[in-house]
Write a protein that holds these residues in place. Sequence first.
Motif, short mmCIF file in Angstrom:
data_model
loop_
_atom_site.label_atom_id
_atom_site.label_comp_id
_atom_site.label_asym_id
_atom_site.label_seq_id
_atom_site.Cartn_x
_atom_site.Cartn_y
_atom_site.Cartn_z
N HIS A 1 0.86 -1.18 0.00
CA HIS A 1 0.00 0.00 0.00
C HIS A 1 0.90 1.24 0.00
O HIS A 1 1.85 1.30 0.79
CB HIS A 1 -0.89 0.03 1.24
CG HIS A 1 -1.78 -1.16 1.33
ND1 HIS A 1 -3.03 -1.20 0.76
CD2 HIS A 1 -1.59 -2.37 1.90
CE1 HIS A 1 -3.57 -2.38 0.98
NE2 HIS A 1 -2.72 -3.11 1.68
N PHE A 2 0.57 2.20 -0.86
CA PHE A 2 1.38 3.41 -0.99
C PHE A 2 0.55 4.66 -0.76
O PHE A 2 -0.60 4.74 -1.18
CB PHE A 2 2.00 3.49 -2.39
CG PHE A 2 2.78 2.28 -2.78
CD1 PHE A 2 3.94 1.93 -2.11
CD2 PHE A 2 2.35 1.46 -3.81
CE1 PHE A 2 4.66 0.81 -2.46
CE2 PHE A 2 3.07 0.33 -4.17
CZ PHE A 2 4.22 0.01 -3.50
N HIS A 3 1.16 5.64 -0.10
CA HIS A 3 0.58 6.97 0.05
C HIS A 3 1.64 7.96 -0.44
O HIS A 3 2.71 8.09 0.19
CB HIS A 3 0.23 7.23 1.52
CG HIS A 3 -0.35 8.58 1.76
ND1 HIS A 3 -1.63 8.77 2.17
CD2 HIS A 3 0.18 9.81 1.61
CE1 HIS A 3 -1.86 10.07 2.30
NE2 HIS A 3 -0.77 10.72 1.95
N TYR A 4 1.33 8.63 -1.54
CA TYR A 4 2.27 9.59 -2.13
C TYR A 4 2.03 10.95 -1.48
O TYR A 4 1.01 11.58 -1.69
CB TYR A 4 2.10 9.62 -3.65
CG TYR A 4 2.33 8.26 -4.25
CD1 TYR A 4 3.63 7.79 -4.41
CD2 TYR A 4 1.27 7.43 -4.59
CE1 TYR A 4 3.86 6.52 -4.92
CE2 TYR A 4 1.50 6.16 -5.11
CZ TYR A 4 2.79 5.71 -5.27
OH TYR A 4 3.02 4.46 -5.77
N VAL A 5 3.00 11.38 -0.68
CA VAL A 5 2.84 12.55 0.17
C VAL A 5 3.27 13.84 -0.54
O VAL A 5 2.65 14.89 -0.37
CB VAL A 5 3.66 12.38 1.47
CG1 VAL A 5 3.51 13.57 2.39
CG2 VAL A 5 3.26 11.09 2.18
N ALA A 6 4.32 13.77 -1.35
CA ALA A 6 4.84 14.95 -2.04
C ALA A 6 5.48 14.50 -3.35
O ALA A 6 5.88 13.33 -3.49
CB ALA A 6 5.88 15.66 -1.16
N PRO A 7 5.57 15.40 -4.33
CA PRO A 7 6.14 15.01 -5.63
C PRO A 7 7.65 14.75 -5.55
O PRO A 7 8.35 15.29 -4.70
CB PRO A 7 5.85 16.22 -6.52
CG PRO A 7 5.74 17.37 -5.58
CD PRO A 7 5.17 16.80 -4.31
N VAL A 8 8.09 13.89 -6.46
CA VAL A 8 9.52 13.64 -6.65
C VAL A 8 9.86 14.13 -8.05
O VAL A 8 9.18 13.79 -9.02
CB VAL A 8 9.85 12.14 -6.50
CG1 VAL A 8 11.32 11.87 -6.79
CG2 VAL A 8 9.47 11.65 -5.10
N TYR A 9 10.92 14.93 -8.16
CA TYR A 9 11.33 15.52 -9.43
C TYR A 9 12.59 14.85 -9.96
O TYR A 9 13.38 14.28 -9.19
CB TYR A 9 11.59 17.02 -9.25
CG TYR A 9 10.38 17.79 -8.77
CD1 TYR A 9 9.39 18.20 -9.66
CD2 TYR A 9 10.22 18.12 -7.43
CE1 TYR A 9 8.28 18.91 -9.24
CE2 TYR A 9 9.11 18.83 -6.98
CZ TYR A 9 8.15 19.22 -7.90
OH TYR A 9 7.04 19.92 -7.46
#
Length: 149
Positions: free
Chosen positions: A90-98
């Motif tokens: 299970h994943f929760h994407y908290v902030a973008p990765v550039y």
Amino acid sequence: MPEATPEFKQQLQTAFDSIEEGQIFTFQRTFTEGDVALFCGVTGDYNPYHIDETFIQSSWFGRRIIPGLLTSSMITHIGGMIGFLASEMHFHYVAPVYIGDTITCTVTFAEKDEEKRLFRAVASSVNQDGVEVLQARFSGFPANVRLAR
């Protein structure tokens, strides 16, 4: 499915016994333009947020972002290093990765279920500025601790 050999079953038990609750594994990498191109090509994820510079400049991100599952794949790198087979993630994407970000992924084995021979683990990924970008939890079992301890 055919029955596993007694030797393989012993290998699984040895691997299970070698990991303890609270044990931590860490992996760090910097994501490149090439990583994004290869990932998008393999998965078919041609989302404009990942590949279209003109589109993304008009968004709130301002520049292209790494596909979430590419960031999540750092967990599978750690899993591969210890021969871990996940049965649930299970994943929760908290902030973008550039592109160009350096991400550190930390996996902690939080619970060891002796009866089911199953581990539950949590993971957190942070960027070079210490900002958390991903939270995850997963479960599964080690098949053979082989490359990392």
